[in-house]
Design an enzyme around this catalytic site. Sequence first.
Site, PDB file in Angstrom:
ATOM      1  CG  HIS A  82       5.877  -7.040  -3.875  1.00  9.96           C
ATOM      2  ND1 HIS A  82       5.247  -5.934  -3.163  1.00  9.96           N
ATOM      3  CD2 HIS A  82       7.029  -6.257  -4.708  1.00  9.96           C
ATOM      4  CE1 HIS A  82       5.937  -5.089  -3.641  1.00  9.96           C
ATOM      5  NE2 HIS A  82       6.093  -5.018  -4.232  1.00  9.96           N
ATOM      6  CG  ASP A 161      11.294   2.144   0.703  1.00 12.68           C
ATOM      7  OD1 ASP A 161      11.373   2.464  -0.400  1.00 12.68           O
ATOM      8  OD2 ASP A 161       9.622   1.974   0.943  1.00 12.68           O
ATOM      9  NE  ARG A 168      13.370   4.742  -6.068  1.00 14.10           N
ATOM     10  CZ  ARG A 168      13.108   3.910  -5.899  1.00 14.10           C
ATOM     11  NH1 ARG A 168      12.414   3.571  -4.475  1.00 14.10           N
ATOM     12  NH2 ARG A 168      12.746   3.513  -6.998  1.00 14.10           N
ATOM     13  CB  SER A 183      12.262   0.295  -2.385  1.00 15.78           C
ATOM     14  OG  SER A 183      10.681   0.838  -2.079  1.00 15.78           O
ATOM     15  CE  LYS A 187       8.598  -1.280  -0.010  1.00 13.19           C
ATOM     16  NZ  LYS A 187       8.312   0.634  -0.673  1.00 13.19           N
TER      17      LYS A 187
END
Length: 448
Positions: A82, A161, A168, A183, A187
């Site tokens: 990620h 989320d 947000r 967050s 995931k």
Amino acid sequence: MMVVELIERKRDGGRITPAEWRELMARYAAGEVPDYQLSALTMAVFFRGMDDEETVALTAAMLESGKRLDLDHLAVPRVDKHSTGGVGDKVSIPLAPMIAACGVAVPMMSGRGLGHTGGTLDKLESIPGFNTRLTLDAAAKQVERIGCALIGQTAEIAPADRRLYALRDATATVEAIPLIAASIMSKKLAEGLTGLVLDVKSGAGAFIPSLDRAITLARTMIALGQRYGCETVTLITDMDQPLGVACGNAIEVLESIEVLKGGGPADLREVTFALGAEMLLVAKVESTRAAARARLERSITSGAALAKFQEIVVAQGGPAGFVDAPERHLAAAPVRAVFEAPHGGVVQRVEPRIIGRAITALGGGRTKVEDTIDASVGFLVHARPGAPVRAGDPLVTILARDEAGVAQAREALTRAISIGDAPAARRPLVSHRVTAGGLEELAVGGAS
Ligand code: URA
């Protein structure tokens, strides 16, 4: 539960218990708590912070608000990468098939571009027919069959989320480290991984520019991964300049295929291989970085990684033979123009945020989630910080819809690129490695 009491408590510096976070997120995902209360709460978190236990509790609550990819029956390790995002960061596109070609399953879940940063899903969708909206079930079957699926966050994954992140984004509460960590990790943990590699960017074009804060974010996410038995490693990489040459959706796919064919810009190759080596290490299919890099090299030279990408493209609805002549399938911008060096000297800066925003202005990015994007536009940024240039040298190729776009792009590039008498200091391309065991300085590439 009185949500207003939780807001008051957090506002005054108190803590929210794990049971309260769980109930709050379940009710929020079900649409039973209004956005205005969650926006007040996230602003209170922004100023007051959360301790480790609260961060774990929020992550668990968001993870449990949805389903998980069930891949426990697979005999092979499952890893993902990620990135916190940047400009020109197309690493996921070559990396996923490289890792899958090394025998490791890659259930990769990516995001869309928002603000100045690009998104892997938008880039992949520039391939005609490519479907990133697989259900969890379909993604699991594809991973089982061909070792990799490239998907977006479905409505089934961490729905709390999904709703909270959009909120947000609209209420200036994205940049709170515990909220970002919870967050991202809610995931990633839903993907049923055995290992995770995080690419946390730092520098002017990063979501979190400061190195210290980037390291804190990395440590917070690593601790969350450990709690769930998912070995998590982070590389801190540079986002003080765009990564690679291509910045824009379709051209980033082209550049990714160059990497899969053994070419591509050196900085892009370096970051891809550095992250890939960490993935093979957390997957435990190699035990040294040198062996992991050699295996990645073989995935390229043998053609296995390129063939795997083609297999993924076809599995997700894209054209047969795509990798043989990708430019035939991708949209090309109607207008091309060259931005030249106004005077001689040394390239000092190529400001990624200005480049990213200029792509959006050309139509290649979003300012609102529902915007549609033009995959054909963007920039080929030939200018590299530290390189000497003469007046009139080509610095950037502009790919635009029309001449008005070119004019707008020229104005942005004038601000983005500075040329001076001497090179400016540059950060290393890969500066640190963060693990549960500590922080290691790497200083790979780029520094001067
Ligand atoms: N990416 C996410 O998924 N969540 C954040 O909070 C920030 C970046």
